[in-house]
Motif scaffolding. Structure first.
Motif, short mmCIF file in Angstrom:
data_model
loop_
_atom_site.label_atom_id
_atom_site.label_comp_id
_atom_site.label_asym_id
_atom_site.label_seq_id
_atom_site.Cartn_x
_atom_site.Cartn_y
_atom_site.Cartn_z
N ASP A 159 -2.16 13.78 1.44
CA ASP A 159 -3.36 12.96 1.22
C ASP A 159 -4.48 13.36 2.16
O ASP A 159 -5.65 13.32 1.80
N HIS A 160 -4.11 13.71 3.39
CA HIS A 160 -5.07 14.14 4.40
C HIS A 160 -4.57 15.45 5.00
O HIS A 160 -3.37 15.62 5.24
N CYS A 202 -11.13 8.76 11.63
CA CYS A 202 -11.41 9.90 10.75
C CYS A 202 -10.54 9.88 9.51
O CYS A 202 -11.00 10.17 8.41
N LEU A 203 -9.27 9.56 9.70
CA LEU A 203 -8.34 9.62 8.57
C LEU A 203 -8.30 8.32 7.78
O LEU A 203 -7.57 8.22 6.80
N ARG A 254 0.27 7.69 15.58
CA ARG A 254 1.45 6.89 15.88
C ARG A 254 2.40 6.90 14.69
O ARG A 254 2.90 7.94 14.30
N THR A 255 2.64 5.75 14.10
CA THR A 255 3.63 5.67 13.00
C THR A 255 2.94 5.41 11.66
O THR A 255 3.57 4.91 10.73
N GLU A 256 1.65 5.72 11.57
CA GLU A 256 0.93 5.46 10.32
C GLU A 256 1.32 6.49 9.25
O GLU A 256 1.05 7.67 9.40
N MET A 264 0.85 -1.20 0.00
CA MET A 264 0.00 0.00 0.00
C MET A 264 0.88 1.25 0.00
O MET A 264 1.86 1.33 0.74
N GLU A 265 0.54 2.18 -0.86
CA GLU A 265 1.34 3.39 -0.97
C GLU A 265 1.24 4.21 0.32
O GLU A 265 0.16 4.36 0.91
N GLN A 266 2.37 4.74 0.77
CA GLN A 266 2.40 5.53 1.99
C GLN A 266 1.63 6.83 1.78
O GLN A 266 1.80 7.54 0.80
N GLN A 267 0.76 7.16 2.75
CA GLN A 267 -0.02 8.38 2.68
C GLN A 267 0.60 9.45 3.57
O GLN A 267 1.26 9.15 4.57
#
Length: 377
Positions: free
Chosen positions: A100-101, A308-309, A23-25, A1-4
């Motif tokens: 992205d967000h 939410c994100l 966190r580390t998302e 999955m591409e990093q957002q």
């Protein structure tokens, strides 16, 4: 999955809580207009103002935290423009960020005095570390301090200043102290406590003008009374920082209007709603008939921020209703958020009392509703 990439605009409590919750998302970029890491504001008018708290202890998280969490912090920089279709943010230093967000956590700024003489260099406001550093040199025993505004900030500064030996006068335009946030009995209690410490409190005192030279000032009230001062500090409320949101086409009304998931909405005719993913954290609900607190997180959700994100399970019962639905909207408090972090031990009894006011008022209100207290209690 591409990093957002999550771009957080703001460097206060809500911004840091977003970082902690994510966190580390993905990639997180925090843009703050102040040149320092996010810090607690409540201690500014107490232990930090009195010199009992070191600068480093104000930080909500130490510098190492952001490194370990792989959070990019761009400090002393502001976002000057947003392009929702391309998801790009222009910064004051010339950079352009792609996201992205997008999270608005832009906080607020002190409401300015509108009277004549309000721009005098010895008239100060109280919001950030720079304000404290500008005020501290004037806090000398025997100096005359006039505080315009008898709210929490004004009374906390009054407590510290009187302890340091200043001659303190508080000018409050309303008939009582803390009139917008507490009952007359609690307000009277605080007034007695401060007056016993030598603070001169004048309620119903509307400031009409400020005169003076480089060394001293004179504050003039509407009834013609005058108060000589070496220093004036105004604490008359906050204004939400919504200029960027408004310029970008978001719907605002004394704050950014959001739905139950804190998603902002684009004004009709500006852009299609689906072109932007914008969020504005409701960190500290405003006292408004349209405001309501953060919804309870679902059992499956890791955190409201994740939900939410889109990084965690999303409740199937949630929906993004139109912004004009009172049941689905709330005034975003990214613009007026208060720090929820614990403050250091109070430096005097008045500080301790002030910290308890909110809980006292809420308890009394609940007791009245339950019939445990009479309407006159």
């Amino acid at each position: 999955m591409e990093q957002q990439t999550v771009l957080i605009i703001g460097g206060g409590q809500a911004a840091v809580q977003t970082v902690i919750s994510l966190r580390t998302e993905g990639r997180i970029v925090l843009v703050g207009s102040e040149p320092v890491l996010p810090y607690q504001r409540p201690p500014l008018s107490k232990a930090y103002l009195s010199g009992q708290l070191a600068h480093e202890r104000l930080f909500i998280r130490p510098p190492a935290y952001y490194e370990h969490a792989n959070v990019e912090t761009l400090l002393g920089v502001s976002v000057t423009g947003l392009d929702f279709p391309s998801k790009r943010a222009a910064l004051s230093d010339g950079q352009t960020l792609v996201y992205d967000h997008l999270v608005f956590a832009t906080g607020g700024r002190p409401r300015q005095l509108s009277c004549a003489g309000a721009d005098h260099p010895r008239v100060h406001y109280f919001r950030n570390i720079a304000d404290v550093q500008a005020i501290r040199p004037h806090l000398q025993a025997g100096a005359r301090l006039v505080l315009i505004g008898g709210g929490y900030i004004g009374l906390e500064i009054a407590a510290i200043a009187s302890k340091l030996g200043l001659l303190v006068t508080v000018l409050e335009a309303m008939p009582a102290l803390l009139a917008r946030v507490t009952c007359p009995e609690v307000a009277a209690f605080y007034q007695r406590e401060h007056e016993q410490q030598g603070v001169d409190i004048r309620c119903g005192a509307m400031v009409d003008g400020i005169e003076g030279n480089a060394e001293q000032l004179r504050v003039i009230t509407r009834d013609g009374s005058t108060f000589d001062a070496d220093l004036v500090i105004a604490g008359i409320g906050l204004l939400p920082n919504v200029e960027l949101a408004l310029a970008s086409g978001l719907i605002c009304d004394d704050g950014i209007l959001v739905d139950e998931l804190c998603r902002a909405s684009i004004a009709p005719g500006t852009l299609r709603r689906s072109t932007a993913r914008c969020y504005a954290w409701n960190q500290y609900p405003m006292l408004s008939s349209r405001a309501r607190p953060w919804p309870q997180r679902s059992a499956a959700s890791r955190s409201p921020t994740d939900r939410c994100l889109g990084f965690g399970p999303t409740s199937t019962t949630s929906s993004c209703r139109p912004p004009d639905s009172a049941a689905a909207t709330t005034r975003s408090c990214c613009a007026v958020s208060k720090s929820l972090a614990p403050s250091p031990r109070s430096t005097c009894a008045m500080d301790a009392c002030l910290q308890l006011t909110r809980s006292i008022v809420r308890s009394n209100s609940r007791c009245r509703k339950l019939g445990l207290l009479s309407a006159n209690t």
